[in-house]
Design an enzyme around this catalytic site. Structure first.
Site, PDB file in Angstrom:
ATOM      1  N   ASP A 119      -5.923   1.989   0.321  1.00  0.00           N
ATOM      2  CA  ASP A 119      -5.031   2.665  -0.631  1.00  0.00           C
ATOM      3  C   ASP A 119      -3.610   2.136  -0.603  1.00  0.00           C
ATOM      4  O   ASP A 119      -2.935   2.085  -1.630  1.00  0.00           O
ATOM      5  CB  ASP A 119      -5.051   4.187  -0.429  1.00  0.00           C
ATOM      6  CG  ASP A 119      -4.526   4.623   0.943  1.00  0.00           C
ATOM      7  OD1 ASP A 119      -4.116   5.793   1.067  1.00  0.00           O
ATOM      8  OD2 ASP A 119      -4.557   3.791   1.882  1.00  0.00           O
ATOM      9  N   THR A 151      -1.133   7.898  -0.941  1.00  0.00           N
ATOM     10  CA  THR A 151      -2.555   8.101  -1.239  1.00  0.00           C
ATOM     11  C   THR A 151      -2.766   8.684  -2.623  1.00  0.00           C
ATOM     12  O   THR A 151      -3.633   8.257  -3.380  1.00  0.00           O
ATOM     13  CB  THR A 151      -3.200   9.048  -0.208  1.00  0.00           C
ATOM     14  OG1 THR A 151      -3.104   8.477   1.081  1.00  0.00           O
ATOM     15  CG2 THR A 151      -4.650   9.323  -0.535  1.00  0.00           C
TER      16      THR A 151
HETATM   17  C1  GP9 Z   1      -3.803  13.279   3.334  1.00  0.00           C
HETATM   18  C2  GP9 Z   1      -4.248  11.905   3.337  1.00  0.00           C
HETATM   19  C3  GP9 Z   1      -3.149  10.922   3.649  1.00  0.00           C
HETATM   20  O1  GP9 Z   1      -4.775  14.219   3.022  1.00  0.00           O
HETATM   21  O2  GP9 Z   1      -4.955  11.588   2.236  1.00  0.00           O
HETATM   22  O3  GP9 Z   1      -2.220  10.842   2.673  1.00  0.00           O
HETATM   23  P1  GP9 Z   1      -1.003   9.794   2.775  1.00  0.00           P
HETATM   24  O4  GP9 Z   1      -0.081  10.258   3.814  1.00  0.00           O
HETATM   25  O5  GP9 Z   1      -1.574   8.431   3.139  1.00  0.00           O
HETATM   26  O6  GP9 Z   1      -0.413   9.752   1.416  1.00  0.00           O
HETATM   27 MN    MN Z   2      -2.923   6.986   2.336  1.00  0.00          MN
END
Ligand code: GP9
Ligand code: MN
Length: 719
Positions: A478, A302
Site C-alpha cells: 500500500d 492505507t
Molecule cells: C489500520 C491499518 C494501518 O487499520 O490499516 O493503516 P496505516 O497506518 O498504514 O494507514
Molecule cells: Mn498502510
C-alpha cells in the site's frame, strides 16, 4: 467547610468549582462509557488533562461579564450546554461505539441514523452523576446557600484565563503529537482525537471540517462535473484484447501487503532471503508482476491506497478522504460495480477496529456487503499487535466466514503486522535482522518475513480447498514502510545484496539523493491467475490509480463509463506518467521532484532544454490536471450528479456489519442447492480444519487483556 462555602461564593471560586466538576464528569465518561484504548503513563496523563484547556476557555467566557446577573446564568448555561454535548456523546457511544459528528447532530449523515427513541433505553444509573452537580448548585442557589458575588472581576482576568487555556491547549496538542504524530493531519480514528484532545476539541475540529466540506460542496455545479467527465473520457485507455475478460467469473482475492516495498522482493539480508514465498509468486508464470509500480498515497496512507484501488480516484491533497469525507461520500466503487455487473458478493477481512479510517462508514457507501473487523476474531493477549490481529491469525480465523461467502466473491484482506514500528513478539520469528543502528529499519525485515510466511500459509489453504483454481489473487503493497528520513540507514543493508541494489550506485549511503528516495517508492503489484501460462514481469510504469481499470478489464467489465483517473496497465494507450500525491512524478525516463529533474538512467540531475523542457512541462501539466480533476470530483462529491449507464446508486442504509456470520448462513439457507459457497460446495462440511498455521498464538486461550480496544459501531444490533 465554612472556608469552602465562602470561596464558592466568589465568582472565581464558583468558576473553579464548575470547571472542576465538569472535569470530573468528563473523566466519568472516559472511564465508565468510552473505550479510548489508553495505554502507558503518558497517554493517561494526556487523557486526564485534555478536558481542562477547553473547559477553562469556554467557562472563562463568563468571566468577561461585569454584572453578576449576567455572569452566573451565563456560566451555568455554558456548563449545561457542555454537559448536554458530553451526555449526548455518552448515549451515542453506547449505541454506535463512536462519537457524534456535526453531520449526525444535524441529521445530515447518510450512514449514522443518529440517536433514536431506543437510544434513551441506553441510559444507565451513573448517568445521574452527569447532571447531579448542576441540580445541587441550582438548589443551593435557590436556597441562597450560593449567593451572587456582586463584585465585578478585574477586566484582565477574563483575558488571562483565555490566554492560559490557549497555552494549555497548545501543550495538550504538543503532548498529543509527541505520542501520536500527525494526529490532526491523519485523523485515522475519532477515538484518537477524543483520547488526546477531548470531546469539545473533537466537536470543534469536526465542525471546522464539516464547514469546509459543505462550503466546497454547496458551491459545486453540474458544469464542474462536465469538465471532469471530459477529462476522464479523454484519458481513457482502451482495453487490450489479449487480456480482456481472461479472469471473468473468477473470485477476486485482494491481499493488502501492509507497508510492503518492492525492494524486499528478491532481497537478502544476513544471508537470508527476506520474502521467499512472495518472490516465488512474483516470478511465477501465472503472475503478471509489475516491477515499476508506485504507491501514490498522501496523508491517508492505507486509506488512500484503498480508495485508489476501490474507486480509481486519488486520496485528498491533505488528510484522509475516508476519514474526512467518507461518511457522506458518493462512491462508485469496485464492490458495487462487480456486484451490479456480475453478481459478486463482497467482503473485507481486517484485524483492526471497524472505526479505524472510518472504514465502517466508507465500506457501506462503497457497497461492501460484509466487513469482518476485529470484533469477529479473538484478538486478546499476544494475538494482536498495536494495529490489530496478527496476519497469520487473520487469514486462519477468516476461514469460518470466507467459507460461507457466495461465489463469485470479491474479498479483500488487509494485513497489519508489517506496520511501523515493525514490532513483533519473540515467539513469532527467528529471522536474523541486520544491524543498521535503526531498530525500525532492522525490524522491518523481520515483519516482512513474517508477512511472507502468513501469505504462504493462506495460499496453501487456497490450494487445498480448491479455491485457488477459480480465483484471481491480487497482491499489492500500500505504501512505504521505511520513511525517507530512515532511507540512509536502510541503504546500509544494500551492500549485503549489491546486485539487487546496483541502480543505487556503489556508495549509496553517502550519496543518497531525492531520486533514490523516489525509486524506493515502488511497491509490489502482482496479479496471480492460476492456470495462466503467459505471466511474467511487466515493466510498464504505473501506480495504484491504475489498478481498478486494469482489474475491471481482466474481469470483462468495460471501465469507460466509470469516473476513474488511472488507465489499464495492459492497454497500449496506458499512461506511464505516474503522479505522486504531492505533484512530483516519475516516468520511464525521468523523475521530477519539486521541479528538479533526474535522468532515470543515471540518477543524476539534468537541466532540461528544448524538447525535453517542453516534455517535462507537458508531463507536469498532465500530473497537475489528473490530480486536480480527481480532487474536484472528490472534494465536491460530484459523483452525486453522475450515474454511469445501468449503475444503481448504493444505498448505504442497506448495510450493517454486525451479525455477518448469521447473514451469510441465512443467504446460504435461502439459496439451498443453488448456494455457491465453499461450504455448500464441500457438501455442507466446514473447511476450517484444512487451515494449517505455525502461529504459536493459535493454541493460546482467550485472555482478558487486549492490545487493541475492540469496538464495532454496528454491534448494538448484535455480533
Ligand atoms: C489500520 C491499518 C494501518 O487499520 O490499516 O493503516 P496505516 O497506518 O498504514 O494507514
Ligand atoms: Mn498502510
Amino acid at each position: 467547610m465554612k472556608q469552602f462555602i465562602s470561596k464558592i461564593n466568589t465568582r472565581m471560586g464558583f468558576f473553579f468549582l464548575l470547571v472542576f466538576l465538569f472535569w470530573l464528569k468528563t473523566l466519568l465518561a472516559y472511564f465508565a462509557d468510552f473505550s479510548l484504548g489508553v495505554s502507558g503513563i503518558f497517554q493517561w496523563f494526556i487523557m486526564l488533562i485534555n478536558p481542562l484547556a477547553i473547559t477553562f476557555l469556554l467557562f472563562g467566557i463568563a468571566l468577561y461579564a461585569k454584572k453578576a446577573k449576567i455572569f452566573y446564568p451565563l456560566i451555568l448555561l455554558i456548563d449545561i450546554g457542555n454537559t448536554v454535548l458530553l451526555y449526548l456523546n455518552v448515549i451515542y457511544y453506547r449505541e454506535f461505539s463512536d462519537f457524534m459528528t456535526i453531520n449526525t447532530m444535524l441529521g445530515y449523515s447518510k450512514v449514522d441514523q443518529g440517536l433514536s427513541g431506543s437510544s434513551l433505553a441506553l441510559t444507565e444509573p451513573h448517568d445521574l452523576l452527569f447532571w447531579l452537580d448542576i441540580v445541587i448548585i441550582l438548589v443551593l442557589m435557590l436556597m441562597r446557600k450560593i449567593k451572587f458575588d456582586q463584585n465585578p472581576l478585574p477586566k484582565r482576568l477574563g483575558f488571562q484565563v483565555t490566554s492560559l487555556s490557549v497555552l494549555l491547549f497548545g501543550f495538550n496538542l504538543m503532548f498529543a503529537e509527541i505520542d501520536r504524530p500527525q494526529l490532526i493531519t491523519r485523523t485515522f480514528d475519532r477515538t484518537y482525537i477524543v483520547k488526546y484532545l477531548g470531546i469539545d476539541a473533537f466537536t470543534v475540529y469536526d465542525g471546522a471540517k464539516t464547514e469546509q466540506t459543505s462550503k466546497m460542496r454547496s458551491s459545486a455545479t453540474k458544469s464542474e462535473l462536465k469538465s471532469v467527465e471530459k477529462y476522464v473520457h479523454g484519458h481513457y485507455a482502451k482495453s487490450n484484447k489479449k487480456y480482456y475478460g481472461i479472469a471473468k467469473g473468477k473470485n477476486v482475492i485482494v491481499i493488502h501487503l501492509e507497508s510492503f516495498q518492492q525492494f524486499l522482493i528478491d532481497d537478502k539480508v544476513e544471508g537470508q532471503t527476506v520474502t521467499p514465498f512472495l518472490n516465488k509468486i512474483y516470478h511465477s508464470k501465472s503472475t503478471y508482476a509489475f516491477s515499476n509500480f508506485f504507491h501514490q498515497v498522501g496523508q491517508g496512507k492505507t486509506s488512500d491506497a484503498e480508495n485508489m484501488l476501490e474507486t480509481g480516484t486519488f486520496g485528498l491533497p491533505e488528510g484522509s478522504l475516508f476519514a474526512q469525507l467518507g461518511t457522506n461520500q458518493t462512491f462508485q466503487a469496485a464492490p458495487a460495480i462487480l456486484n451490479q455487473e456480475q453478481g459478486y458478493t463482497s467482503a473485507v477481512f481486517h484485524g483492526n477496529v471497524a472505526s479505524f479510517w472510518n472504514r465502517n462508514n466508507v465500506y457501506k457507501n462503497m457497497g461492501y456487503q460484509y466487513f469482518f473487523s476485529a470484533s469477529y476474531y479473538d484478538t486478546s493477549g499476544d494475538k494482536s499487535t498495536g494495529y490489530g490481529l496478527k496476519d497469520k491469525l487473520l487469514f486462519k480465523d477468516s476461514i469460518k466466514y470466507l467459507q460461507y461467502l457466495q461465489q463469485p466473491f470479491y474479498a479483500k484482506y488487509i494485513t497489519v503486522s508489517n506496520h511501523f514500528p515493525f514490532d513483533l513478539d519473540k515467539e513469532d520469528s527467528s529471522f536474523k535482522v541486520p544491524n543498521t543502528g535503526n531498530s525500525s529499519v532492522n525490524n522491518y525485515f523481520k515483519t516482512a518475513n513474517y508477512l511472507d510466511q502468513s501469505v504462504k500459509e493462506f495460499f496453501t489453504f487456497l490450494k487445498k480447498s480448491g479455491l485457488y483454481d477459480n480465483s484471481v489473487i491480487i497482491l499489492y503493497g500500500d505504501h512505504y514502510g521505511i520513511s525517507n528520513s530512515d532511507n540512509k540507514d536502510l541503504a546500509k543493508t544494500f551492500s549485503q545484496d549489491s546486485s539487487h541494489f546496483k541502480s543505487y550506485g556503489s556508495d549509496p549511503v553517502d550519496n543518497w539523493t531525492d531520486w533514490d528516495n523516489t525509486q524506493l517508492q515502488r511497491v509490489p503489484f502482482m496479479i496471480h491467475i492460476p492456470g495462466v501460462k503467459n505471466g511474467g514481469i511487466q515493466k510498464q510504469y504505473g501506480g495504484e490509480i491504475d489498478v481498478l481499470p486494469t482489474l475491471l478489464h481482466l474481469l470483462g467489465i468495460n471501465s469507460k463509463k466509470y469516473m476513474q483517473f488511472g488507465t489499464d496497465l495492459f492497454s497500449s494507450q496506458h499512461d506511464q506518467v505516474v503522479a505522486f500525491r504531492n505533484q512530483n512524478y516519475i516516468t520511464p525516463n525521468y523523475t521530477s521532484i519539486s521541479g528538479t529533474v533526474y535522468d532515470n538512467n543515471t540518477g543524476q540531475v539534468v537541466t532540461p532544454t528544448g524538447s525535453l523542457k517542453k516534455q517535462i512541462a507537458k508531463d507536469q501539466k498532465k500530473v497537475n490536471k489528473q490530480l486536480g480533476m480527481s480532487d474536484s470530483l472528490n472534494e465536491k462529491n460530484l459523483l452525486r450528479f453522475y450515474t454511469p449507464k445501468g449503475f444503481k446508486a448504493v444505498n448505504s442504509q442497506l448495510y450493517n456489519y454486525a451479525n455477518g456470520l448469521n447473514k451469510e448462513l441465512a443467504v446460504q439457507k435461502k439459496l439451498g442447492l443453488k448456494s455457491t459457497s465453499m461450504y455448500s460446495n464441500n457438501r455442507d462440511r466446514s473447511l476450517e480444519d484444512l487451515y494449517k498455521t505455525d502461529a504459536p498464538e493459535a493454541s493460546h486461550s482467550k485472555s482478558k487483556n487486549n492490545r487493541i480496544q475492540i469496538t464495532n459501531p454496528d454491534s448494538n444490533s448484535g455480533n
